[in-house]
Design a protein around this motif. Structure first.
Motif, PDB file in Angstrom:
ATOM      1  N   ALA A  75       0.832  -1.198   0.000  1.00  0.00           N
ATOM      2  CA  ALA A  75       0.000   0.000   0.000  1.00  0.00           C
ATOM      3  C   ALA A  75       0.868   1.249   0.000  1.00  0.00           C
ATOM      4  O   ALA A  75       2.036   1.213   0.403  1.00  0.00           O
ATOM      5  N   HIS A  76       0.298   2.345  -0.449  1.00  0.00           N
ATOM      6  CA  HIS A  76       1.013   3.627  -0.457  1.00  0.00           C
ATOM      7  C   HIS A  76       0.082   4.694   0.099  1.00  0.00           C
ATOM      8  O   HIS A  76      -0.753   5.242  -0.626  1.00  0.00           O
ATOM      9  N   THR A  77       0.206   4.956   1.399  1.00  0.00           N
ATOM     10  CA  THR A  77      -0.543   6.058   1.984  1.00  0.00           C
ATOM     11  C   THR A  77       0.338   7.294   1.936  1.00  0.00           C
ATOM     12  O   THR A  77       1.511   7.235   2.277  1.00  0.00           O
ATOM     13  N   HIS A  78      -0.219   8.395   1.459  1.00  0.00           N
ATOM     14  CA  HIS A  78       0.561   9.631   1.228  1.00  0.00           C
ATOM     15  C   HIS A  78       1.693   9.372   0.225  1.00  0.00           C
ATOM     16  O   HIS A  78       2.707  10.070   0.223  1.00  0.00           O
ATOM     17  N   GLY A  79       1.518   8.376  -0.629  1.00  0.00           N
ATOM     18  CA  GLY A  79       2.539   8.049  -1.616  1.00  0.00           C
ATOM     19  C   GLY A  79       3.737   7.312  -1.058  1.00  0.00           C
ATOM     20  O   GLY A  79       4.712   7.082  -1.774  1.00  0.00           O
ATOM     21  N   GLN A  80       3.665   6.934   0.224  1.00  0.00           N
ATOM     22  CA  GLN A  80       4.799   6.268   0.869  1.00  0.00           C
ATOM     23  C   GLN A  80       4.429   4.818   1.194  1.00  0.00           C
ATOM     24  O   GLN A  80       3.274   4.500   1.429  1.00  0.00           O
ATOM     25  N   PRO A  81       5.436   3.923   1.240  1.00  0.00           N
ATOM     26  CA  PRO A  81       5.156   2.520   1.559  1.00  0.00           C
ATOM     27  C   PRO A  81       4.400   2.397   2.885  1.00  0.00           C
ATOM     28  O   PRO A  81       4.743   3.044   3.875  1.00  0.00           O
ATOM     29  N   ALA A  82       3.355   1.564   2.878  1.00  0.00           N
ATOM     30  CA  ALA A  82       2.511   1.411   4.060  1.00  0.00           C
ATOM     31  C   ALA A  82       2.066  -0.038   4.188  1.00  0.00           C
ATOM     32  O   ALA A  82       2.408  -0.892   3.363  1.00  0.00           O
ATOM     33  N   THR A  83       1.288  -0.310   5.218  1.00  0.00           N
ATOM     34  CA  THR A  83       0.822  -1.666   5.506  1.00  0.00           C
ATOM     35  C   THR A  83       0.284  -2.347   4.250  1.00  0.00           C
ATOM     36  O   THR A  83      -0.624  -1.811   3.592  1.00  0.00           O
ATOM     37  N   PRO A  84       0.807  -3.524   3.899  1.00  0.00           N
ATOM     38  CA  PRO A  84       0.368  -4.211   2.677  1.00  0.00           C
ATOM     39  C   PRO A  84      -1.124  -4.558   2.688  1.00  0.00           C
ATOM     40  O   PRO A  84      -1.747  -4.690   3.737  1.00  0.00           O
ATOM     41  N   THR A  85      -1.648  -4.698   1.517  1.00  0.00           N
ATOM     42  CA  THR A  85      -3.040  -5.085   1.297  1.00  0.00           C
ATOM     43  C   THR A  85      -3.028  -6.088   0.151  1.00  0.00           C
ATOM     44  O   THR A  85      -2.009  -6.738  -0.066  1.00  0.00           O
ATOM     45  N   THR A  86      -4.113  -6.240  -0.571  1.00  0.00           N
ATOM     46  CA  THR A  86      -4.083  -7.011  -1.821  1.00  0.00           C
ATOM     47  C   THR A  86      -4.694  -6.160  -2.921  1.00  0.00           C
ATOM     48  O   THR A  86      -5.529  -5.275  -2.639  1.00  0.00           O
ATOM     49  N   MET A  87      -4.294  -6.421  -4.131  1.00  0.00           N
ATOM     50  CA  MET A  87      -4.854  -5.667  -5.242  1.00  0.00           C
ATOM     51  C   MET A  87      -6.358  -5.877  -5.312  1.00  0.00           C
ATOM     52  O   MET A  87      -7.135  -4.945  -5.574  1.00  0.00           O
ATOM     53  N   GLY A  88      -6.798  -7.103  -5.041  1.00  0.00           N
ATOM     54  CA  GLY A  88      -8.222  -7.389  -5.086  1.00  0.00           C
ATOM     55  C   GLY A  88      -9.025  -6.609  -4.067  1.00  0.00           C
ATOM     56  O   GLY A  88     -10.114  -6.102  -4.359  1.00  0.00           O
ATOM     57  N   LYS A  89      -8.479  -6.490  -2.849  1.00  0.00           N
ATOM     58  CA  LYS A  89      -9.190  -5.743  -1.820  1.00  0.00           C
ATOM     59  C   LYS A  89      -9.322  -4.274  -2.216  1.00  0.00           C
ATOM     60  O   LYS A  89     -10.379  -3.650  -2.024  1.00  0.00           O
ATOM     61  N   GLU A  90      -8.263  -3.713  -2.789  1.00  0.00           N
ATOM     62  CA  GLU A  90      -8.324  -2.305  -3.192  1.00  0.00           C
ATOM     63  C   GLU A  90      -9.347  -2.091  -4.303  1.00  0.00           C
ATOM     64  O   GLU A  90     -10.055  -1.082  -4.328  1.00  0.00           O
TER      65      GLU A  90
END
Length: 459
Positions: A166-181
């Protein structure tokens, strides 16, 4: 130099006509005029069936003949109306005369004065717009929107287990899945489509200033509000009992605001896909014969998503203007709504074109799963959240006495990257329970996705 008159001024009627032509059946000038004929014809039939103004019912053949003016409305009808309006300089009056001219052939010459009786032009126009907007939304725009959302939902299911940094504020963040997004977009878009499906399409039929004044004088025996309600509801619309000369257009503002909201969410999807493509998360599938750049042969540009963005912005500019303008009318009536409403088709046309571009864009991308995994492997610091949360839980349970876990992890990870070995060494030195420590040592960025796979299946 040759002239280029009679060429389409709008790209919706030229370059992109094929993608939006379905709307022309309803939201064109011809579609509006056919709807006006429909309302006038149904009013004539309705009032004779109910004995209003001392009338008697029409025969089945006469009613069929009148309704054929609508079902057989064609280019000859369009041309005939255009000739009338060129003289009359009034669109609704031209429709009235158009119907009158066809009455003798139907054996209805003696009923000519019943055409448009007790009607103001807005009685015909407001019902006509309600019918054509309703039908355009239900028959053209909504099916396309549903199809695109179903396409996104299918991708959400397909990629439900694929880890994504994940990229919150464009920065690396807690992973997710493409499907969830993608499921987030599916859920948001479907919610707005639900509002569109619940939309009421209001209509009024109450005379020049909404008082039934002419009706009461001409036929005092009728319960005119009940008559109005029955006629409007008979057209499949919701009756508006209280208006000025015009139907207040609040339902239109509600609908256009909802579609604008839907467009905004879709715009967000388009910009996210553009960004994912630029990051290498999605590959674009080259189409044989297509050119990405006039000078750079290697280019495969995300033009479908860019075109969608632009058309959604144009659609929303118009929808916003429609919603703001239509709800205001000076005193009992001004004519600003007349010109404004003629652009409803343009607003929906740009939205429909955007939907077409998004659909084609989604069909020409494929997920680059190795790139996603590589990105995750280069960002082990995103596990800091998990570690500090586990430490806090251990402290709360009395299994650790570590002070201020957040600051501890902040010092380790903030502003720089660390690798697997760094993190494992850090965890090994923590004063926490063994079970919790083993849980953290087993964690990897690509497995730190919580319930994302399950959430991707949310409908």
């Amino acid at each position: 130099m040759s002239t280029l008159d009679h060429q389409p001024l709008s790209p919706l009627d030229g370059r992109y006509q094929k993608a939006v032509s379905g709307l022309g059946e309803y939201l064109s000038e011809a579609g509006l005029n056919r709807a006006r004929v429909h309302i006038e014809v149904e009013w004539l039939i309705f009032l004779t069936e109910n004995g209003l103004f001392g009338t008697s019912p029409l025969t089945a053949d006469q009613k069929a003949g009148l309704r054929a003016l609508v079902t057989d409305f064609d280019q000859n009808s369009i041309d005939e109306l255009a000739k009338l309006e060129a003289v009359k300089k009034h669109d609704v009056k031209s429709v009235e005369v158009f119907i009158r001219q066809h009455l003798p052939a139907l054996g209805l010459a003696d009923r000519a004065e019943l055409v448009h009786i007790a009607c103001t032009s807005e009685d015909i126009n407001n019902l006509s717009y309600a019918v054509i907007v309703r039908d355009a939304v239900r028959e053209v725009w909504l099916p396309k929107a549903d199809a695109v959302v179903a396409q996104i939902a299918e991708l959400a299911e397909r990629y439900g287990d694929v880890p994504l940094l994940a990229h919150t504020h464009g920065q690396p963040a807690t992973p997710t899945t493409m499907g969830k997004e993608l499921a987030v977009f599916t859920h948001r878009l479907r919610r707005q489509l639900g509002h569109v499906r619940e939309q009421q399409y209001l209509g009024k039929f109450n005379g020049a200033t909404g008082t039934y004044a002419a009706h009461v004088v001409a036929d005092p025996s009728a319960d005119w509000p009940d008559v109005s309600r029955d006629f409007v509801e008979g057209l499949g619309l919701t009756w508006n009992p209280l208006t000025t000369q015009i139907e207040s257009h609040d339902w239109q503002a509600e609908l256009y605001s909802t579609v604008e909201h839907f467009n905004g969410i879709l715009h967000n999807l388009a910009t996210d896909f553009w960004t994912y493509i630029s990051m290498g998360y999605f590959h674009q599938i080259p189409v044989a014969g297509e050119v990405g750049s006039s000078t750079m042969p290697h280019k495969v540009n995300p033009i479908r998503f860019e075109n969608a963005e632009a058309n959604l912005e144009l659609s929303n500019a118009l929808l916003s203007s429609l919603a703001q303008t239509l709800i205001t009318s000076r005193m009992q009536r001004d004519l600003t709504d007349s010109t404004t409403q003629r652009n409803i088709g343009v607003a929906f046309g740009h939205s429909l074109l955007a939907l077409d571009n998004v659909a084609k864009g989604l069909n020409t991308v494929e997920l680059a799963a190795p790139t996603l995994l590589d990105d995750l492997d280069h960002n082990w610091e995103v596990l800091a959240e998990a570690i500090q949360t586990v430490i806090r839980a251990e402290v709360a349970a009395g299994r650790s006495k570590i002070d201020d876990p957040y600051t501890l992890l902040k010092g380790l990870t903030r502003g720089h990257r660390i690798g697997q070995a760094d993190l494992e060494e850090f965890v090994q030195g923590l004063d926490i329970g063994d079970e919790a420590k083993q849980r953290l040592l087993a964690l990897r960025p690509e497995t730190y996705i919580g319930l994302a796979p399950q959430l991707a299946k949310t409908r």
